[in-house]
Design a protein around this motif. Sequence first.
Motif, mmCIF file in Angstrom:
data_model
loop_
_atom_site.group_PDB
_atom_site.id
_atom_site.type_symbol
_atom_site.label_atom_id
_atom_site.label_comp_id
_atom_site.label_asym_id
_atom_site.label_seq_id
_atom_site.Cartn_x
_atom_site.Cartn_y
_atom_site.Cartn_z
ATOM 1 N N LEU A 1 0.001 -38.123 -154.798
ATOM 2 C CA LEU A 1 -0.868 -37.296 -153.972
ATOM 3 C C LEU A 1 -1.821 -38.140 -153.138
ATOM 4 N N GLU A 2 -2.186 -37.587 -152.016
ATOM 5 C CA GLU A 2 -3.207 -38.173 -151.144
ATOM 6 C C GLU A 2 -4.369 -37.187 -151.063
ATOM 7 N N ARG A 3 -5.575 -37.641 -151.416
ATOM 8 C CA ARG A 3 -6.724 -36.735 -151.397
ATOM 9 C C ARG A 3 -7.279 -36.622 -149.977
ATOM 10 N N LEU A 4 -7.586 -35.369 -149.582
ATOM 11 C CA LEU A 4 -8.070 -35.084 -148.231
ATOM 12 C C LEU A 4 -9.504 -34.558 -148.282
ATOM 13 N N GLU A 5 -9.863 -33.736 -147.301
ATOM 14 C CA GLU A 5 -11.198 -33.169 -147.243
ATOM 15 C C GLU A 5 -11.370 -32.084 -148.303
ATOM 16 N N LYS A 6 -12.614 -31.624 -148.480
ATOM 17 C CA LYS A 6 -12.872 -30.540 -149.416
ATOM 18 C C LYS A 6 -12.506 -29.199 -148.779
ATOM 19 N N PHE A 7 -12.190 -28.240 -149.632
ATOM 20 C CA PHE A 7 -11.812 -26.901 -149.179
ATOM 21 C C PHE A 7 -13.008 -25.971 -149.366
#
Length: 247
Positions: free
Chosen positions: A223-229
């Motif tokens: 997985l690649e972590r992105l921005e917060k939701f």
Amino acid sequence: MKIDDSKNKQDLQQLIDTQQFVEHISVDCTIFGFDNGILKVLLLKYHDLDVWSLPGGFIFNDEDLSDAASRVLFERTHLSDTFLEQFHTFGQINRTANNAHQILLKHKNIEVPPDHWIFQRFITVGYCSLIDFNLAGTFPNSLNETCAWFEVNKLPKLAFDHERIIEVGLNHIRKNIDTQIVANNLLPEKFTMKDLQTVYETVLDEKYRRNNFQRKILALNILERLEKFFDGSANKAPYLYRFRRKN
């Protein structure tokens, strides 16, 4: 939607008369769907028979096996561009002992010699996929009048050895859940860890503690972590993730 019976009979007659199929070999597609936290399998009901089956069919003499699986799936369910993975070959001697084809042809008053290839032993190659439940726009054809989803633990009466095929296919999906099967078919490009945990719990039929699950998944390095939701609620915003792109 019902198929005209005379057309149905004509299609069946053409099917058994053709000499273009590889005899004694078939393909069966086990399509699992994820529906609101419930794992289901797509089945077809034979005309005039109280029996269901997997989407399956025969292989043309000039056709690759994988192409046959994709074609058969489209012809029987209208599913196209579906990722199919070959998972097992089924060759038990008595796997077609309850020959639904023979019963079907008898109901349609179609006479076939008892030594016809359609009544003889068949080895089938199983293909499986795990898809979004909402993607299946199914339709009836000359062999099946109804397409429907069933929970994997609440199956109806099945033709041939299709119950065993479903069982083996489900085990394959569960053993390979960390591969592209989930990445390509069930989740949007961006998703939360909770979304992914729901998929795992549904497919594997077991519950995870949130922290343990997150630790397990992050250790896989897929997985690649992105921005917060941010959804506007007062709850702490979770991070969005996506699967790492393959080089």
